[in-house]
Design an enzyme around this catalytic site. Sequence first.
Site, short mmCIF file in Angstrom:
data_model
loop_
_atom_site.label_atom_id
_atom_site.label_comp_id
_atom_site.label_asym_id
_atom_site.label_seq_id
_atom_site.Cartn_x
_atom_site.Cartn_y
_atom_site.Cartn_z
NE ARG A 106 -3.93 0.95 2.16
CZ ARG A 106 -3.71 2.17 2.64
NH1 ARG A 106 -2.63 2.43 3.30
NH2 ARG A 106 -4.61 3.10 2.46
CG ASP A 318 2.76 -1.72 12.35
OD1 ASP A 318 1.67 -2.13 11.93
OD2 ASP A 318 3.47 -0.90 11.72
CB VAL A 340 -4.98 1.33 14.36
CG1 VAL A 340 -4.47 2.01 13.08
CG2 VAL A 340 -4.49 2.08 15.59
NE ARG A 410 4.83 -6.39 2.56
CZ ARG A 410 3.72 -5.82 2.99
NH1 ARG A 410 2.65 -6.54 3.20
NH2 ARG A 410 3.68 -4.52 3.21
C1 UD1 Z 1 1.13 2.99 8.34
C2 UD1 Z 1 2.24 1.99 8.47
C3 UD1 Z 1 1.71 0.67 9.03
C4 UD1 Z 1 0.95 0.93 10.33
C5 UD1 Z 1 -0.08 2.03 10.17
C6 UD1 Z 1 -0.73 2.44 11.49
C7 UD1 Z 1 3.74 2.62 6.67
C8 UD1 Z 1 4.33 2.29 5.36
N1 UD1 Z 1 2.82 1.77 7.14
O1 UD1 Z 1 0.18 2.46 7.43
O2 UD1 Z 1 2.81 -0.20 9.27
O3 UD1 Z 1 0.30 -0.26 10.74
O4 UD1 Z 1 0.52 3.21 9.61
O5 UD1 Z 1 0.25 2.81 12.39
O6 UD1 Z 1 4.12 3.59 7.29
N2 UD1 Z 1 -7.56 5.31 6.76
C9 UD1 Z 1 -8.70 5.73 6.11
N3 UD1 Z 1 -8.55 6.52 4.99
C10 UD1 Z 1 -7.34 6.90 4.52
C11 UD1 Z 1 -6.18 6.47 5.20
C12 UD1 Z 1 -6.32 5.68 6.33
O7 UD1 Z 1 -9.81 5.39 6.49
O8 UD1 Z 1 -7.28 7.62 3.51
C13 UD1 Z 1 -7.69 4.47 7.97
C14 UD1 Z 1 -7.09 3.08 7.79
O9 UD1 Z 1 -7.99 2.19 7.17
C15 UD1 Z 1 -6.77 2.69 9.21
C16 UD1 Z 1 -6.36 4.03 9.83
O10 UD1 Z 1 -6.91 5.05 9.01
O11 UD1 Z 1 -7.90 2.20 9.85
C17 UD1 Z 1 -4.87 4.26 9.97
O12 UD1 Z 1 -4.25 4.00 8.72
P1 UD1 Z 1 -2.91 4.71 8.25
O13 UD1 Z 1 -2.27 5.43 9.37
O14 UD1 Z 1 -3.19 5.46 6.99
O15 UD1 Z 1 -2.00 3.45 7.89
P2 UD1 Z 1 -0.91 3.42 6.76
O16 UD1 Z 1 -0.34 4.77 6.59
O17 UD1 Z 1 -1.43 2.68 5.59
#
Ligand code: UD1
Length: 432
Positions: A106, A318, A340, A410
């Site tokens: 992602r 994580d 989360v 990964r």
């Molecule tokens: C990053 C980390 C991942 C970690 C996560 C939470 C990286 C590459 N990955 O993932 O290892 O588990 O943070 O600490 O840094 N969400 C929405 N809409 C959006 C974006 C997010 O609804 O546009 C939601 C997600 O579904 C989730 C929450 O917000 O429930 C947090 O996600 P997010 O912080 O964005 O995770 P990542 O950045 O993908």
Amino acid sequence: MTELSLRHGEGWRMDKLIIRGGAPLRGQVEVSGAKNAALPAMVASLLTEESIRLHRIPQLGDVRTIIGLLNHLGVSVEGRGQEPISLRADRIDRFEAPYQLVKTMRASVLVLGPLLARFGRARVSLPGGCAIGTRPINLHLAALEKMGATVSLDAGYVEAKAPRLKGARITFEGQTVTGTENLMMAATLADGVTVLENAACEPEVTDLAALLNRMGARIEGAGTPTISIEGASHLHGAEHEVIPDRIETGTFMVAAAITGGDVTINRCLPYHLEAVTEKLRETGVLVEETDCSIRVLGDGHVRGVNIRTHPYPGFATDMQAQMMALMSIAQGSSVITETVFENRFMHVNELLRMGADIKVVGTTAFVHGVPTLSGAPVMATDLRASASLVLAGLAAQGITTISRVYHLDRGYESIEQKLLGLGASIERVAEH
Ligand code: UD1
């Protein structure tokens, strides 16, 4: 595309790990650079035509994937497989992150902000479903629209266009780590000042801001919920060392606790792990810290503790799967609540196969500690779930065979060599 798939394929070997459990881990181990800091740092190279030199980039499946994507866009990457690596985005001729890459990682969506800010256009595949929840990118897109981008959907791809992004005040509806990073990068080349409210405070966001500021960006407040970024007309080359991996550090901390061992983890930043340290101390293990090392000393007995995941500085999602492995052999019960991601208990069924007693109700797992786990054939389902199975295998009686280890590869550099160095009995074999 063939070249891209082949290179990407390197990280996806069908290996399995065979672990003979029961040996207390002892000794010293050095953590690698943080995967989640390395990925955005490498992507930040898209913001300038000058060279970005990065130290402590771990050799991991996800790093190979991002190199494949950056190569695909036209970035030249030198020194892969060795330290440091240099990236130069002076001949960008594609503006698209293809489905094959986004669906497996992602974090590929991180190219959206920088491509749009520097070249005025980007096309990124929508991530789609994912083992640990739906994980949409709506917050990234809404924020880019606030900066004046036109966003449309076409055949599973997001297309974003903007002749020049404009500074804006953006309040994220929910905290998002890569969303904050994407927008922070986009705003460095926008016209005027951008303020991000309810921004993610993770150390990886702060580390990216440090790199961007070295490249000439003007970012203040990273590491707090309000980040302000004054746009510049261009950024320049820079050199940067990424922070140590706090999740790898935490995984080794739990490895020491779960085997009743004595492990010192070097080259880490203990203040990034306060929530994990606090919980481990609550279980009864001894945790000693210096500025850059952590020693965890266990005696094989831990108490059950309750855990609730939160964005930083709370207990990291994580680290949830790894702590659940520990809680499965704790004295007493523990309640683990995942706030989360909505579906991050994929490891539970595999832990049950090893004799754990866990019930899941919605986003809460009720773990009743058992005296011992027993080795079993299990399957890795996502990155941190895999780590939890390795930990369970290290503590279990008998042999645990973990298949689909590519998930682990990964995000963990040289995991079995590091564990072997601590006295674990672990072997990697090709899966047939
Ligand atoms: C990053 C980390 C991942 C970690 C996560 C939470 C990286 C590459 N990955 O993932 O290892 O588990 O943070 O600490 O840094 N969400 C929405 N809409 C959006 C974006 C997010 O609804 O546009 C939601 C997600 O579904 C989730 C929450 O917000 O429930 C947090 O996600 P997010 O912080 O964005 O995770 P990542 O950045 O993908």
